[in-house]
Enzyme design. Structure first.
Site, mmCIF file in Angstrom:
data_model
loop_
_atom_site.group_PDB
_atom_site.id
_atom_site.type_symbol
_atom_site.label_atom_id
_atom_site.label_comp_id
_atom_site.label_asym_id
_atom_site.label_seq_id
_atom_site.Cartn_x
_atom_site.Cartn_y
_atom_site.Cartn_z
ATOM 1 N N ASP A 1 -6.375 -6.851 4.124
ATOM 2 C CA ASP A 1 -5.795 -5.505 4.226
ATOM 3 C C ASP A 1 -5.847 -5.044 5.675
ATOM 4 O O ASP A 1 -6.932 -4.903 6.248
ATOM 5 C CB ASP A 1 -6.602 -4.562 3.323
ATOM 6 C CG ASP A 1 -6.008 -3.168 3.216
ATOM 7 O OD1 ASP A 1 -4.945 -2.905 3.801
ATOM 8 O OD2 ASP A 1 -6.638 -2.339 2.517
ATOM 9 N N HIS B 1 -8.478 0.897 -3.912
ATOM 10 C CA HIS B 1 -9.378 0.619 -2.781
ATOM 11 C C HIS B 1 -10.101 1.906 -2.415
ATOM 12 O O HIS B 1 -9.506 2.812 -1.845
ATOM 13 C CB HIS B 1 -8.506 0.088 -1.627
ATOM 14 C CG HIS B 1 -9.226 -0.161 -0.353
ATOM 15 N ND1 HIS B 1 -8.570 -0.429 0.835
ATOM 16 C CD2 HIS B 1 -10.553 -0.207 -0.048
ATOM 17 C CE1 HIS B 1 -9.449 -0.616 1.805
ATOM 18 N NE2 HIS B 1 -10.664 -0.478 1.302
ATOM 19 N N SER C 1 0.859 -1.190 0.000
ATOM 20 C CA SER C 1 0.000 0.000 0.000
ATOM 21 C C SER C 1 0.887 1.229 0.000
ATOM 22 O O SER C 1 1.663 1.446 0.943
ATOM 23 C CB SER C 1 -0.891 0.010 1.244
ATOM 24 O OG SER C 1 -1.380 1.330 1.433
ATOM 25 N N MET D 1 -9.209 7.757 0.194
ATOM 26 C CA MET D 1 -9.976 8.102 1.402
ATOM 27 C C MET D 1 -10.570 9.499 1.254
ATOM 28 O O MET D 1 -9.939 10.382 0.677
ATOM 29 C CB MET D 1 -9.053 8.068 2.611
ATOM 30 C CG MET D 1 -8.349 6.733 2.789
ATOM 31 S SD MET D 1 -7.397 6.717 4.302
ATOM 32 C CE MET D 1 -6.641 5.086 4.180
ATOM 33 N N HIS E 1 -1.207 -1.276 -4.380
ATOM 34 C CA HIS E 1 -2.497 -0.998 -3.720
ATOM 35 C C HIS E 1 -2.597 0.492 -3.407
ATOM 36 O O HIS E 1 -1.737 1.065 -2.733
ATOM 37 C CB HIS E 1 -2.562 -1.824 -2.435
ATOM 38 C CG HIS E 1 -3.844 -1.727 -1.672
ATOM 39 N ND1 HIS E 1 -4.963 -2.474 -1.980
ATOM 40 C CD2 HIS E 1 -4.191 -0.974 -0.592
ATOM 41 C CE1 HIS E 1 -5.934 -2.189 -1.116
ATOM 42 N NE2 HIS E 1 -5.500 -1.285 -0.270
ATOM 43 N N ASP F 1 -4.860 3.440 -1.726
ATOM 44 C CA ASP F 1 -5.925 3.680 -0.751
ATOM 45 C C ASP F 1 -6.542 5.059 -0.942
ATOM 46 O O ASP F 1 -5.912 6.081 -0.655
ATOM 47 C CB ASP F 1 -5.347 3.575 0.671
ATOM 48 C CG ASP F 1 -5.079 2.128 1.055
ATOM 49 O OD1 ASP F 1 -6.018 1.318 0.960
ATOM 50 O OD2 ASP F 1 -3.942 1.819 1.445
ATOM 51 N N MET G 1 -12.346 4.061 -0.298
ATOM 52 C CA MET G 1 -12.972 4.223 1.019
ATOM 53 C C MET G 1 -13.675 5.569 0.986
ATOM 54 O O MET G 1 -13.264 6.549 1.646
ATOM 55 C CB MET G 1 -11.876 4.180 2.109
ATOM 56 C CG MET G 1 -11.324 2.781 2.306
ATOM 57 S SD MET G 1 -9.739 2.773 3.179
ATOM 58 C CE MET G 1 -8.646 2.921 1.765
ATOM 59 N N MET H 1 -11.182 -6.551 5.467
ATOM 60 C CA MET H 1 -10.375 -5.617 6.260
ATOM 61 C C MET H 1 -10.051 -6.250 7.611
ATOM 62 O O MET H 1 -10.948 -6.741 8.308
ATOM 63 C CB MET H 1 -11.135 -4.303 6.507
ATOM 64 C CG MET H 1 -11.422 -3.455 5.277
ATOM 65 S SD MET H 1 -9.972 -2.969 4.329
ATOM 66 C CE MET H 1 -9.045 -2.003 5.541
#
Ligand code: DX5
Ligand code: ZN
Length: 233
Positions: free
Chosen positions: A177, A70, A12, A41, A37, A39, A72, A141
């Site tokens: 993850d 990913h 990540s 957010m 990966h 992330d 979020m 998760m």
């Protein structure tokens, strides 16, 4: 080619140097990362803010392997097209991020990218039962999303076992993850996981000037995971 259930390590870049993403991505790939990966957010679904589509687009030319994005964020549907156009190879979305996960997964597939569904630690395995046929991956998760460097939540192991059973012989990856280290990786691999995200455990002690440390960290996770796979077989 048959479905690839071999162990894949997905660092990540949340734990990378934020002033140097291109070099960081090239370094982890040169040191053995299988996927990258990313992330995303939004400061609303999770209490942290990271990358919009322009950032992901800037990462794209540096990723030679597979870019796993990913999300979020909530709402999510509004932004799927932008992240697909930014160059994601796979987009994963949380069950908890909206009322219509089925529609969200359809929208991801409609963009021609791979799709994944994500469950938070507080969400039971059964929540994904009716959408598995719209998924290339289930992401379980093992921390509450928002930050790197948190402690692994052990209830994810049993959840992994359940989801592995639910999947049966369908061609669906299981990704884990949060808090993955050489100590925790075997626990989830033994339960059925094949893709391991690791942020702090990959980047710790290394840098683009000392990339061999990334290589050592990746190998330590991979060896622990493959050991567990061999034992389970
Ligand atoms: C957490 C993110 C993770 C995080 C993992 O919300 O989804 O990908 O970067 O970091 P570690 O491996 O440090 O737990
Ligand atoms: Zn993540």
């Amino acid at each position: 080619m048959s479905f690839d259930r071999s162990i894949k390590i997905a660092p990540s870049i949340l734990s990378a140097d934020f002033a140097n993403f291109g070099a960081e991505i090239r370094a982890i790939e040169a040191q053995g990362a299988d996927w990258v990966h990313v992330d995303v957010m939004d400061g609303h679904f999770v209490p942290n803010l990271t990358f919009g589509p322009p950032a992901v687009k800037a990462f794209r030319p540096h990723v030679k392997t597979f870019m796993d994005v990913h999300l979020m964020i909530a709402p999510v549907d509004l932004y799927i097209e932008a992240y697909a156009e930014a160059g994601a190879d796979m987009i994963t979305a949380h069950v908890e991020a909206g009322p219509h996960i089925h529609r969200t997964l359809q929208a991801i597939r409609a963009q021609g990218v791979k799709s994944g569904v994500v469950l938070n630690p507080g969400t039971p395995a059964e929540a994904v039962a009716d959408v598995l046929d719209l998924c290339d991956m289930v992401l379980i998760m093992t921390v509450n999303p928002g930050f790197g460097g948190q402690k692994f939540i052990h209830s994810g192991i049993e959840k992994t076992r359940k989801i592995r059973q639910m999947i049966g012989d369908r061609e669906i990856h299981i990704q884990i993850d949060g808090g993955i280290t050489p100590e925790t990786a075997p626990l989830v691999v033994e339960a059925g996981a094949d893709v391991l995200v690791a942020g702090s455990a990959v980047f710790k002690g290394g840098s683009v000037d000392a990339p061999e440390v990334y290589g050592q960290n990746i190998r330590a996770i991979r060896e622990a995971a493959e050991g567990a796979r061999a034992k389970a077989a």
